[in-house]
Design a protein around this motif. Structure first.
Motif, PDB file in Angstrom:
ATOM      1  N   GLU A  77       0.633  -1.323  -0.383  1.00  0.00           N
ATOM      2  CA  GLU A  77      -0.029   0.131   0.137  1.00  0.00           C
ATOM      3  C   GLU A  77       1.370   1.211   0.137  1.00  0.00           C
ATOM      4  O   GLU A  77       2.145   0.723   0.125  1.00  0.00           O
ATOM      5  N   LEU A  78       0.101   2.239  -0.642  1.00  0.00           N
ATOM      6  CA  LEU A  78       1.068   3.414  -0.793  1.00  0.00           C
ATOM      7  C   LEU A  78       0.896   4.610   0.937  1.00  0.00           C
ATOM      8  O   LEU A  78      -0.197   4.388   1.509  1.00  0.00           O
ATOM      9  N   VAL A  79       2.634   4.550   0.634  1.00  0.00           N
ATOM     10  CA  VAL A  79       2.323   5.540   2.603  1.00  0.00           C
ATOM     11  C   VAL A  79       2.485   7.405   2.348  1.00  0.00           C
ATOM     12  O   VAL A  79       1.489   7.743   2.323  1.00  0.00           O
ATOM     13  N   SER A  80       3.088   7.770   1.171  1.00  0.00           N
ATOM     14  CA  SER A  80       3.450   8.463   1.252  1.00  0.00           C
ATOM     15  C   SER A  80       4.160   8.953   0.084  1.00  0.00           C
ATOM     16  O   SER A  80       4.906   7.870  -1.175  1.00  0.00           O
ATOM     17  N   CYS A  81       3.633   9.463  -1.011  1.00  0.00           N
ATOM     18  CA  CYS A  81       4.381  10.393  -2.124  1.00  0.00           C
ATOM     19  C   CYS A  81       5.116  11.863  -2.627  1.00  0.00           C
ATOM     20  O   CYS A  81       4.693  12.791  -2.070  1.00  0.00           O
ATOM     21  N   SER A  82       6.668  12.114  -3.026  1.00  0.00           N
ATOM     22  CA  SER A  82       6.972  13.108  -3.343  1.00  0.00           C
ATOM     23  C   SER A  82       6.800  13.195  -5.008  1.00  0.00           C
ATOM     24  O   SER A  82       7.534  13.067  -5.511  1.00  0.00           O
ATOM     25  N   SER A  83       5.934  14.265  -5.417  1.00  0.00           N
ATOM     26  CA  SER A  83       5.955  14.364  -6.474  1.00  0.00           C
ATOM     27  C   SER A  83       6.359  15.504  -6.507  1.00  0.00           C
ATOM     28  O   SER A  83       6.753  16.219  -6.279  1.00  0.00           O
ATOM     29  N   THR A  84       6.284  16.049  -8.572  1.00  0.00           N
ATOM     30  CA  THR A  84       7.298  16.789  -8.524  1.00  0.00           C
ATOM     31  C   THR A  84       7.409  17.838  -8.950  1.00  0.00           C
ATOM     32  O   THR A  84       8.012  19.110  -9.084  1.00  0.00           O
ATOM     33  N   ASP A  85       6.203  18.435  -8.166  1.00  0.00           N
ATOM     34  CA  ASP A  85       5.889  19.538  -7.938  1.00  0.00           C
ATOM     35  C   ASP A  85       6.008  20.756  -6.537  1.00  0.00           C
ATOM     36  O   ASP A  85       5.379  21.497  -6.501  1.00  0.00           O
ATOM     37  N   GLY A  86       6.359  19.670  -6.163  1.00  0.00           N
ATOM     38  CA  GLY A  86       6.617  19.718  -4.516  1.00  0.00           C
ATOM     39  C   GLY A  86       5.315  19.157  -3.707  1.00  0.00           C
ATOM     40  O   GLY A  86       5.251  19.467  -2.741  1.00  0.00           O
ATOM     41  N   SER A  87       4.190  18.861  -4.011  1.00  0.00           N
ATOM     42  CA  SER A  87       3.329  18.373  -3.532  1.00  0.00           C
ATOM     43  C   SER A  87       3.232  16.903  -3.294  1.00  0.00           C
ATOM     44  O   SER A  87       4.107  16.277  -3.411  1.00  0.00           O
ATOM     45  N   THR A  88       2.340  16.079  -2.158  1.00  0.00           N
ATOM     46  CA  THR A  88       2.420  15.291  -1.743  1.00  0.00           C
ATOM     47  C   THR A  88       1.215  14.957  -1.274  1.00  0.00           C
ATOM     48  O   THR A  88       0.655  15.430  -1.717  1.00  0.00           O
ATOM     49  N   ARG A  89       1.166  13.209  -1.374  1.00  0.00           N
ATOM     50  CA  ARG A  89       0.365  12.610  -1.229  1.00  0.00           C
ATOM     51  C   ARG A  89       0.039  11.279   0.072  1.00  0.00           C
ATOM     52  O   ARG A  89       1.364  10.767  -0.302  1.00  0.00           O
ATOM     53  N   GLU A  90      -0.346  11.087   0.066  1.00  0.00           N
ATOM     54  CA  GLU A  90      -0.273  10.144   1.683  1.00  0.00           C
ATOM     55  C   GLU A  90      -1.771   9.316   2.181  1.00  0.00           C
ATOM     56  O   GLU A  90      -2.286   9.258   1.255  1.00  0.00           O
ATOM     57  N   GLY A  91      -1.525   7.824   2.865  1.00  0.00           N
ATOM     58  CA  GLY A  91      -2.593   6.676   2.766  1.00  0.00           C
ATOM     59  C   GLY A  91      -3.273   7.197   3.746  1.00  0.00           C
ATOM     60  O   GLY A  91      -2.642   8.126   4.474  1.00  0.00           O
ATOM     61  N   PHE A 147       3.215  11.111   9.432  1.00  0.00           N
ATOM     62  CA  PHE A 147       4.123  11.282   8.460  1.00  0.00           C
ATOM     63  C   PHE A 147       4.704  11.998   7.668  1.00  0.00           C
ATOM     64  O   PHE A 147       3.835  12.553   6.941  1.00  0.00           O
ATOM     65  N   THR A 148       5.949  12.445   7.299  1.00  0.00           N
ATOM     66  CA  THR A 148       6.490  13.792   6.496  1.00  0.00           C
ATOM     67  C   THR A 148       7.567  13.054   5.606  1.00  0.00           C
ATOM     68  O   THR A 148       8.866  12.546   6.024  1.00  0.00           O
ATOM     69  N   ILE A 149       7.173  13.247   4.474  1.00  0.00           N
ATOM     70  CA  ILE A 149       7.938  13.472   3.102  1.00  0.00           C
ATOM     71  C   ILE A 149       9.004  14.346   2.723  1.00  0.00           C
ATOM     72  O   ILE A 149       8.302  15.818   3.089  1.00  0.00           O
ATOM     73  N   SER A 150      10.087  14.065   2.689  1.00  0.00           N
ATOM     74  CA  SER A 150      11.344  15.813   1.799  1.00  0.00           C
ATOM     75  C   SER A 150      12.375  15.097   0.913  1.00  0.00           C
ATOM     76  O   SER A 150      12.897  13.800   0.653  1.00  0.00           O
TER      77      SER A 150
END
Length: 121
Positions: free
Chosen positions: A46-60, A67-70
């Motif tokens: 399952e998806l936990v977190s994602c860092s996109s190319t435009d700086g946005s994030t997505r999380e489960g 959780f914080t992604i960077s």
């Protein structure tokens, strides 16, 4: 050659914290999203977190702000880090990072080997 190498897993008590790191190299960083997935025994990945190319994030949905992604950069390597706080036993799983075109993509292009996270007292 694309490489994704995870590190930072381990054993932590409930309520504790861990920081996972995905060292990525071999591709143009600005063109791809990097996601963290997890898979527990007997369960689907399952998806936990994602860092996109435009700086946005997505999380489960289960993350609930814990959780914080960077992204960090050093020479030819990008480090996608995920700080995990208030860990629960149900967070126990193998955590993988993956390269994908978009966070919403149906498939991932490449995967790391995974790092084990165990939350237990």
């Amino acid at each position: 050659q694309v490489q994704l190498v995870e590190s930072g897993g381990g054993l932590v008590q409930p309520g504790g914290s861990l920081k996972l790191s995905c060292a990525a190299s071999g591709f143009t960083f600005a063109d791809y999203s990097i996601a963290w997935f997890r898979q527990a025994p007997g369960k689907e990945r399952e998806l936990v977190s994602c860092s996109s190319t435009d700086g946005s994030t997505r999380e489960g949905d289960f993350v609930k702000g814990r959780f914080t992604i960077s992204r960090e950069y050093s020479k030819n390597t990008m480090y996608v880090e995920m700080e995990m706080n208030n860990l629960k036993p149900e967070d126990t799983a193998i955590y993988y990072c993956a390269r994908r075109y978009y966070c919403s993509s149906a498939v991932s292009l490449d995967w790391g080997q995974g790092t084990q996270v165990t939350v237990s007292s």
